[in-house]
Design a protein around this motif. Structure first.
Motif, mmCIF file in Angstrom:
data_model
loop_
_atom_site.group_PDB
_atom_site.id
_atom_site.type_symbol
_atom_site.label_atom_id
_atom_site.label_comp_id
_atom_site.label_asym_id
_atom_site.label_seq_id
_atom_site.Cartn_x
_atom_site.Cartn_y
_atom_site.Cartn_z
ATOM 1 N N ALA A 84 44.443 11.774 30.910
ATOM 2 C CA ALA A 84 44.270 10.388 30.466
ATOM 3 C C ALA A 84 45.107 10.143 29.223
ATOM 4 O O ALA A 84 45.339 11.044 28.419
ATOM 5 C CB ALA A 84 42.791 10.115 30.186
ATOM 6 N N GLY A 85 45.565 8.906 29.085
ATOM 7 C CA GLY A 85 46.348 8.547 27.909
ATOM 8 C C GLY A 85 47.213 7.338 28.177
ATOM 9 O O GLY A 85 47.157 6.729 29.253
ATOM 10 N N THR A 86 48.021 6.990 27.196
ATOM 11 C CA THR A 86 48.939 5.868 27.322
ATOM 12 C C THR A 86 50.302 6.392 27.754
ATOM 13 O O THR A 86 50.826 7.338 27.143
ATOM 14 C CB THR A 86 49.040 5.100 25.997
ATOM 15 O OG1 THR A 86 47.726 4.626 25.660
ATOM 16 C CG2 THR A 86 49.984 3.914 26.112
ATOM 17 N N TYR A 87 50.855 5.792 28.788
ATOM 18 C CA TYR A 87 52.118 6.233 29.378
ATOM 19 C C TYR A 87 53.119 5.085 29.412
ATOM 20 O O TYR A 87 52.743 3.926 29.550
ATOM 21 C CB TYR A 87 51.905 6.723 30.815
ATOM 22 C CG TYR A 87 51.176 8.039 30.896
ATOM 23 C CD1 TYR A 87 51.871 9.234 31.018
ATOM 24 C CD2 TYR A 87 49.789 8.087 30.834
ATOM 25 C CE1 TYR A 87 51.203 10.449 31.081
ATOM 26 C CE2 TYR A 87 49.107 9.293 30.884
ATOM 27 C CZ TYR A 87 49.829 10.468 31.016
ATOM 28 O OH TYR A 87 49.160 11.672 31.062
ATOM 29 N N THR A 88 54.382 5.445 29.329
ATOM 30 C CA THR A 88 55.465 4.513 29.580
ATOM 31 C C THR A 88 55.969 4.800 30.983
ATOM 32 O O THR A 88 56.342 5.940 31.289
ATOM 33 C CB THR A 88 56.604 4.689 28.562
ATOM 34 O OG1 THR A 88 56.088 4.397 27.253
ATOM 35 C CG2 THR A 88 57.768 3.766 28.874
ATOM 36 N N ILE A 89 55.935 3.787 31.840
ATOM 37 C CA ILE A 89 56.404 3.949 33.218
ATOM 38 C C ILE A 89 57.674 3.119 33.380
ATOM 39 O O ILE A 89 57.657 1.901 33.190
ATOM 40 C CB ILE A 89 55.338 3.522 34.236
ATOM 41 C CG1 ILE A 89 54.065 4.358 34.044
ATOM 42 C CG2 ILE A 89 55.876 3.656 35.665
ATOM 43 C CD1 ILE A 89 52.919 3.981 34.966
ATOM 44 N N SER A 132 44.339 1.013 39.888
ATOM 45 C CA SER A 132 43.261 1.989 39.784
ATOM 46 C C SER A 132 42.347 1.832 40.997
ATOM 47 O O SER A 132 41.772 0.761 41.209
ATOM 48 C CB SER A 132 42.456 1.764 38.501
ATOM 49 O OG SER A 132 41.258 2.508 38.537
ATOM 50 N N GLN A 133 42.229 2.894 41.772
ATOM 51 C CA GLN A 133 41.287 2.875 42.894
ATOM 52 C C GLN A 133 39.858 2.956 42.372
ATOM 53 O O GLN A 133 38.953 2.362 42.952
ATOM 54 C CB GLN A 133 41.566 4.045 43.839
ATOM 55 C CG GLN A 133 42.895 3.943 44.553
ATOM 56 C CD GLN A 133 43.178 5.167 45.398
ATOM 57 O OE1 GLN A 133 43.082 6.296 44.925
ATOM 58 N NE2 GLN A 133 43.522 4.937 46.655
ATOM 59 N N THR A 190 42.891 5.718 32.295
ATOM 60 C CA THR A 190 41.622 6.390 32.043
ATOM 61 C C THR A 190 41.313 7.294 33.239
ATOM 62 O O THR A 190 41.898 7.138 34.311
ATOM 63 C CB THR A 190 40.503 5.351 31.852
ATOM 64 O OG1 THR A 190 40.447 4.511 33.002
ATOM 65 C CG2 THR A 190 40.764 4.493 30.612
ATOM 66 N N PRO A 191 40.402 8.236 33.085
ATOM 67 C CA PRO A 191 40.121 9.143 34.199
ATOM 68 C C PRO A 191 39.743 8.390 35.472
ATOM 69 O O PRO A 191 39.005 7.397 35.433
ATOM 70 C CB PRO A 191 38.943 9.970 33.676
ATOM 71 C CG PRO A 191 39.150 9.994 32.187
ATOM 72 C CD PRO A 191 39.658 8.602 31.875
ATOM 73 N N GLY A 192 40.277 8.870 36.583
ATOM 74 C CA GLY A 192 39.988 8.256 37.873
ATOM 75 C C GLY A 192 41.122 8.453 38.858
ATOM 76 O O GLY A 192 42.057 9.221 38.610
ATOM 77 N N ASN A 193 41.032 7.742 39.963
ATOM 78 C CA ASN A 193 42.033 7.821 41.029
ATOM 79 C C ASN A 193 42.920 6.585 40.977
ATOM 80 O O ASN A 193 42.425 5.465 40.822
ATOM 81 C CB ASN A 193 41.347 7.907 42.393
ATOM 82 C CG ASN A 193 40.518 9.159 42.519
ATOM 83 O OD1 ASN A 193 40.947 10.244 42.169
ATOM 84 N ND2 ASN A 193 39.300 9.008 43.014
ATOM 85 N N PHE A 227 47.513 9.569 42.777
ATOM 86 C CA PHE A 227 47.402 10.643 41.799
ATOM 87 C C PHE A 227 46.063 10.517 41.081
ATOM 88 O O PHE A 227 45.390 9.475 41.172
ATOM 89 C CB PHE A 227 48.567 10.635 40.803
ATOM 90 C CG PHE A 227 48.695 9.411 39.961
ATOM 91 C CD1 PHE A 227 48.163 9.348 38.677
ATOM 92 C CD2 PHE A 227 49.370 8.281 40.450
ATOM 93 C CE1 PHE A 227 48.297 8.211 37.898
ATOM 94 C CE2 PHE A 227 49.512 7.150 39.658
ATOM 95 C CZ PHE A 227 48.970 7.112 38.383
ATOM 96 N N VAL A 228 45.683 11.567 40.394
ATOM 97 C CA VAL A 228 44.407 11.631 39.675
ATOM 98 C C VAL A 228 44.695 11.705 38.180
ATOM 99 O O VAL A 228 45.593 12.437 37.758
ATOM 100 C CB VAL A 228 43.593 12.863 40.115
ATOM 101 C CG1 VAL A 228 42.326 13.009 39.302
ATOM 102 C CG2 VAL A 228 43.281 12.782 41.600
ATOM 103 N N VAL A 229 43.930 10.965 37.409
ATOM 104 C CA VAL A 229 43.987 11.059 35.958
ATOM 105 C C VAL A 229 42.723 11.780 35.517
ATOM 106 O O VAL A 229 41.616 11.364 35.853
ATOM 107 C CB VAL A 229 44.089 9.662 35.309
ATOM 108 C CG1 VAL A 229 44.006 9.769 33.791
ATOM 109 C CG2 VAL A 229 45.377 8.976 35.730
ATOM 110 N N THR A 230 42.915 12.874 34.799
ATOM 111 C CA THR A 230 41.802 13.710 34.366
ATOM 112 C C THR A 230 41.414 13.386 32.924
ATOM 113 O O THR A 230 42.175 12.739 32.194
ATOM 114 C CB THR A 230 42.172 15.212 34.460
ATOM 115 O OG1 THR A 230 43.268 15.467 33.574
ATOM 116 C CG2 THR A 230 42.547 15.580 35.887
ATOM 117 N N SER A 231 40.262 13.860 32.515
ATOM 118 C CA SER A 231 39.770 13.557 31.181
ATOM 119 C C SER A 231 40.469 14.386 30.108
ATOM 120 O O SER A 231 40.169 14.237 28.925
ATOM 121 C CB SER A 231 38.255 13.756 31.104
ATOM 122 O OG SER A 231 37.929 15.075 31.445
#
Length: 123
Positions: free
Chosen positions: A54-59, A74-75, A99-102, A118-122
């Motif tokens: 989890a975190g802030t990303y530049t895409i 976010s699913q 944030t954490p999730g799918n 993809f999955v975002v982990t804590s």
């Protein structure tokens, strides 16, 4: 004299937006190179994103085709984070806090065949 010039240039660089600042982790999205039905989200070293903390990303989205786009959502929260235009060709930069999730990404016009998750982990 040279030291003074370097200090002055460093001060100017710090005053410019986005220069000499800590940056968010970078993810690179590509869609529709040569109008192909391909879409991907990768790290700067070319690895397909499957799980990230989890975190802030530049895409950075590279959209190569007028028949495709890149949409991210976010699913877990059933929420669209951003959607590029289908007719748009070029590069756009988005900053997102994940944030954490799918999560899922897709081409809106061809979501059945052009998609990924993809999955975002804590952390």
């Amino acid at each position: 004299m040279r030291a003074t010039l370097l200090v002055a240039l460093a001060g100017v660089a710090c005053a410019l937006p986005g220069v000499a600042r800590a940056t968010n982790p970078l993810l690179i999205a590509k869609v529709g190179l040569h109008d192909s039905f391909t879409i991907s989200l990768r790290t700067p070293d070319g690895k397909l994103v499957q799980s990230i903390p989890a975190g802030t990303y530049t895409i950075v989205v590279h959209d190569y085709s007028r028949i495709h786009n890149f949409a991210l959502g976010s699913q877990t929260d059933n929420k669209r984070l951003f959607t590029g235009g289908i007719r748009f060709v070029g590069t756009k930069v988005y900053t997102v806090t994940l944030t954490p999730g799918n999560y899922a990404y897709a081409c809106s016009a061809h979501f059945q065949t052009m998609n990924g998750t993809f999955v975002v982990t804590s952390g």
